[in-house]
Design a protein around this motif. Structure first.
Motif, mmCIF file in Angstrom:
data_model
loop_
_atom_site.group_PDB
_atom_site.id
_atom_site.type_symbol
_atom_site.label_atom_id
_atom_site.label_comp_id
_atom_site.label_asym_id
_atom_site.label_seq_id
_atom_site.Cartn_x
_atom_site.Cartn_y
_atom_site.Cartn_z
ATOM 1 N N TYR A 182 0.820 -1.211 0.000
ATOM 2 C CA TYR A 182 0.000 0.000 0.000
ATOM 3 C C TYR A 182 0.859 1.270 0.000
ATOM 4 C CZ TYR A 182 -3.497 -3.424 1.424
ATOM 5 O OH TYR A 182 -4.325 -4.516 1.474
ATOM 6 N N ALA A 183 2.094 1.145 -0.465
ATOM 7 C CA ALA A 183 3.014 2.289 -0.424
ATOM 8 C C ALA A 183 2.434 3.520 -1.124
ATOM 9 C CB ALA A 183 4.353 1.902 -1.050
ATOM 10 N N ALA A 184 1.756 3.312 -2.254
ATOM 11 C CA ALA A 184 1.251 4.447 -3.036
ATOM 12 C C ALA A 184 0.141 5.198 -2.321
ATOM 13 C CB ALA A 184 0.774 3.968 -4.402
ATOM 14 N N SER A 185 -0.525 4.549 -1.363
ATOM 15 C CA SER A 185 -1.630 5.212 -0.656
ATOM 16 C C SER A 185 -1.305 5.429 0.823
ATOM 17 C CB SER A 185 -2.917 4.393 -0.796
ATOM 18 O OG SER A 185 -2.759 3.085 -0.265
ATOM 19 N N THR A 186 -0.012 5.463 1.146
ATOM 20 C CA THR A 186 0.427 5.631 2.532
ATOM 21 C C THR A 186 1.172 6.945 2.688
ATOM 22 O OG1 THR A 186 0.614 3.236 2.872
ATOM 23 C CG2 THR A 186 1.839 4.643 4.383
ATOM 24 N N LEU A 187 0.941 7.619 3.811
ATOM 25 C CA LEU A 187 1.656 8.842 4.146
ATOM 26 C C LEU A 187 2.211 8.734 5.552
ATOM 27 C CD1 LEU A 187 -0.632 11.539 5.529
ATOM 28 C CD2 LEU A 187 -1.715 9.657 4.299
ATOM 29 N N VAL A 188 3.159 9.599 5.867
ATOM 30 C CA VAL A 188 3.729 9.671 7.205
ATOM 31 C C VAL A 188 3.467 11.068 7.754
ATOM 32 C CG1 VAL A 188 5.865 9.638 8.560
ATOM 33 C CG2 VAL A 188 5.508 7.954 6.730
ATOM 34 N N VAL A 189 2.870 11.127 8.933
ATOM 35 C CA VAL A 189 2.650 12.393 9.629
ATOM 36 C C VAL A 189 3.757 12.522 10.675
ATOM 37 C CG1 VAL A 189 1.048 13.766 10.998
ATOM 38 C CG2 VAL A 189 0.171 12.193 9.251
ATOM 39 N N CYS A 190 4.525 13.598 10.584
ATOM 40 C CA CYS A 190 5.718 13.719 11.422
ATOM 41 C C CYS A 190 6.059 15.188 11.643
ATOM 42 C CB CYS A 190 6.909 13.018 10.760
ATOM 43 S SG CYS A 190 7.323 13.660 9.125
ATOM 44 N N PRO A 191 6.906 15.478 12.635
ATOM 45 C CA PRO A 191 7.377 16.854 12.800
ATOM 46 C C PRO A 191 8.134 17.312 11.558
ATOM 47 C CG PRO A 191 7.854 15.562 14.759
ATOM 48 C CD PRO A 191 7.389 14.594 13.708
ATOM 49 N N ASN A 192 8.165 18.615 11.359
ATOM 50 C CA ASN A 192 8.869 19.166 10.209
ATOM 51 C C ASN A 192 10.337 18.745 10.230
ATOM 52 O OD1 ASN A 192 9.045 20.732 7.856
ATOM 53 N ND2 ASN A 192 9.893 22.444 9.003
ATOM 54 N N VAL A 193 10.873 18.409 9.057
ATOM 55 C CA VAL A 193 12.258 17.964 8.950
ATOM 56 C C VAL A 193 12.879 18.632 7.732
ATOM 57 C CG1 VAL A 193 11.580 15.903 7.651
ATOM 58 C CG2 VAL A 193 13.749 15.935 8.857
ATOM 59 N N ASP A 194 14.162 19.006 7.854
ATOM 60 C CA ASP A 194 14.802 19.760 6.777
ATOM 61 C C ASP A 194 14.892 18.952 5.487
ATOM 62 O OD1 ASP A 194 16.555 17.994 7.933
ATOM 63 O OD2 ASP A 194 18.262 19.368 8.043
ATOM 64 N N ARG A 195 15.186 17.658 5.608
ATOM 65 C CA ARG A 195 15.283 16.806 4.428
ATOM 66 C C ARG A 195 14.670 15.461 4.749
ATOM 67 N NH1 ARG A 195 20.553 13.641 2.434
ATOM 68 N NH2 ARG A 195 19.531 12.377 0.849
ATOM 69 N N PRO A 196 13.418 15.245 4.370
ATOM 70 C CA PRO A 196 12.779 13.962 4.688
ATOM 71 C C PRO A 196 13.298 12.855 3.780
ATOM 72 C CG PRO A 196 11.296 15.346 3.414
ATOM 73 C CD PRO A 196 12.513 16.176 3.690
ATOM 74 N N PHE A 197 12.967 11.611 4.141
ATOM 75 C CA PHE A 197 13.298 10.478 3.284
ATOM 76 C C PHE A 197 12.624 10.636 1.926
ATOM 77 C CE2 PHE A 197 13.886 8.287 7.470
ATOM 78 C CZ PHE A 197 15.231 7.992 7.307
ATOM 79 N N ASP A 198 13.331 10.240 0.892
ATOM 80 C CA ASP A 198 12.807 10.353 -0.466
ATOM 81 C C ASP A 198 11.687 9.349 -0.713
ATOM 82 O OD1 ASP A 198 14.700 12.312 -1.063
ATOM 83 O OD2 ASP A 198 16.159 10.850 -1.836
ATOM 84 N N GLY A 199 10.772 9.754 -1.574
ATOM 85 C CA GLY A 199 9.781 8.832 -2.098
ATOM 86 C C GLY A 199 8.613 8.510 -1.201
ATOM 87 N N ILE A 200 8.473 9.213 -0.075
ATOM 88 C CA ILE A 200 7.369 8.961 0.842
ATOM 89 C C ILE A 200 6.636 10.272 1.087
ATOM 90 C CG2 ILE A 200 6.721 8.233 3.185
ATOM 91 C CD1 ILE A 200 9.174 6.411 3.180
ATOM 92 N N ARG A 201 5.348 10.252 0.917
ATOM 93 C CA ARG A 201 4.555 11.462 1.171
ATOM 94 C C ARG A 201 4.511 11.742 2.666
ATOM 95 N NH1 ARG A 201 -2.023 11.787 0.683
ATOM 96 N NH2 ARG A 201 -2.264 13.822 1.722
ATOM 97 N N ILE A 202 4.756 12.985 3.038
ATOM 98 C CA ILE A 202 4.647 13.352 4.451
ATOM 99 C C ILE A 202 3.670 14.502 4.630
ATOM 100 C CG2 ILE A 202 7.026 12.611 4.885
ATOM 101 C CD1 ILE A 202 7.706 15.598 5.332
ATOM 102 N N GLU A 203 3.084 14.552 5.787
ATOM 103 C CA GLU A 203 2.282 15.686 6.253
ATOM 104 C C GLU A 203 2.882 16.111 7.587
ATOM 105 O OE1 GLU A 203 -0.325 17.281 4.904
ATOM 106 O OE2 GLU A 203 -0.650 15.980 3.141
ATOM 107 N N THR A 204 2.983 17.412 7.808
ATOM 108 C CA THR A 204 3.607 17.910 9.023
ATOM 109 C C THR A 204 2.610 17.925 10.176
ATOM 110 O OG1 THR A 204 5.094 19.285 7.718
ATOM 111 C CG2 THR A 204 4.857 19.861 10.019
#
Length: 363
Positions: A38-60
């Motif tokens: 389910y990688a294409a429909s998965t996001l990570v909610v996390c504190p703001n980061v200067d350079r997040p991991f590539d290829g993963i959608r994030i919400e702050t």
């Protein structure tokens, strides 16, 4: 055709979801998401980061001037509701997971990388039972972690699964030429056994001039006396004992792949032990305490010692570095163990199957 579920992994507190300062928790989430069906429909909610991991959608994580993590959790829950997330996976904190479940309306899995303490007193037991009723599933990084939870929370009704850390074994090499280096990696805390490792190393190096040692430490501000003690002990050896702090993950990985011997001497039970997993994946002959989840990581494929026995630690390290045949045997069997039990594709499938089970129960 039915759409894939939208899944949100939630990291709060001091999480750093990026390659510069990621801890074992963030690395675990990154790997599970990247290799999920389910990688294409998965996001990570996390504190703001200067350079997040590539290829993963994030919400702050939404700002919360007052109320700390619980206020942030409520904001995250409301965000997940707006995003119409089908399921949340919350890392490590039961009250936060329960609040996110309530605010989002989404079934929520608590993904625990730590031992959850038994509540003390009737009031806390009532509060924990209330929170657990809001949790749709419980995932733990080891069977040891899960069993301790069952013992401490006998009223928990949600389904439980052990889902360990995994590694993409196509990215880990055991063919890098080994250097005669003894490596100890982890947070710069007394409990991590670096002082015991240093004591054994200091006893052995004077008679083994071809060997050197390296410590790679993180979280060095929490117990600065430990780092100071390590530096003082290393000073007499000049450049033969190197101490590095807060290195990017890529440099830690490269260090494991070069080291001939590794030490993971955590002095109390470890929920999992990712550093041990990385050592084994690298074909590094490992000496470990084997406590808690470390036993599941290492099995018979590491040399097990008691960190409270300095003579035993020194003897174990001597047997490791003085016997190339033993090192080679442990390197081969350790690598094979990780390929067999902890490859990320199998681990991510285990988490995906658990997600499917939780969603089906909520039907």
């Amino acid at each position: 055709m039915a759409r894939d579920p939208t899944i949100a992994y939630v990291l709060l507190r001091n999480a750093h979801f990026g390659p510069r300062l990621a801890s074992a928790v963030e690395l675990c989430v990154r790997d599970l998401v990247r290799h999920s069906r389910y990688a294409a429909s998965t996001l990570v909610v996390c504190p703001n980061v200067d350079r997040p991991f590539d290829g993963i959608r994030i919400e702050t994580v939404p700002d919360a001037p007052l109320g700390g993590n619980l206020a942030k959790a409520w904001g995250v829950g409301r965000l997940l509701r707006r995003l119409r997330v089908d399921l949340a996976v919350v890392e490590n904190h039961l009250p936060v997971a329960a609040l996110i479940a309530s605010a989002s309306g989404a079934p929520t899995i608590l993904h625990s990388h730590a031992y959850e303490k038994a509540p003390s007193g009737a009031l806390k037991r009532t509060a924990r039972d209330f929170e657990l009723r809001r949790i749709a599933g419980l995932a733990f990084v080891s069977e040891d972690c899960a069993n301790r939870f069952r013992s401490n929370f006998p009223n928990a009704q949600a389904p439980m699964r052990a889902v360990p850390n995994g590694l993409d074994m196509t990215e880990w090499s055991d063919s890098v030429p080994k250097e005669t280096t003894i490596l100890s990696v982890g947070r710069g805390l007394d409990d991590k056994g670096h002082i015991e490792a240093m004591a054994a190393i200091a006893r052995l190096l004077p008679l083994r001039p071809q060997w050197n040692a390296r410590f790679i430490l993180s979280a060095i501000d929490r117990e600065p006396g430990i780092v100071r003690e390590l530096r003082n002990a290393a000073a007499q050896f000049g450049d033969r004992i190197r101490i590095d702090t807060n290195l990017p993950y890529g440099e830690v990985k490269a260090a494991w792949e070069k080291a001939a011997a590794g030490m993971v001497l955590t002095k109390t039970p470890e929920p999992f032990g990712r550093t041990a997993l990385e050592a084994l994946a690298s074909g590094t002959a490992l000496m470990a305490s084997g406590l808690g989840g470390l036993a599941e990581v290492c099995g018979p494929d590491a040399l097990i010692v008691d960190p409270a026995d300095p003579d035993g630690v020194a003897r174990g390290l001597a047997s490791l570095i003085d016997a190339p045949g033993l090192r080679a045997k442990l390197a081969r069997s350790g690598r094979a163990r990780v390929e067999r039990l902890f490859d990320i594709r199998a681990v991510a499938k285990r988490m995906d199957d658990f997600v499917d089970e939780v969603l089906a129960r909520r039907g």
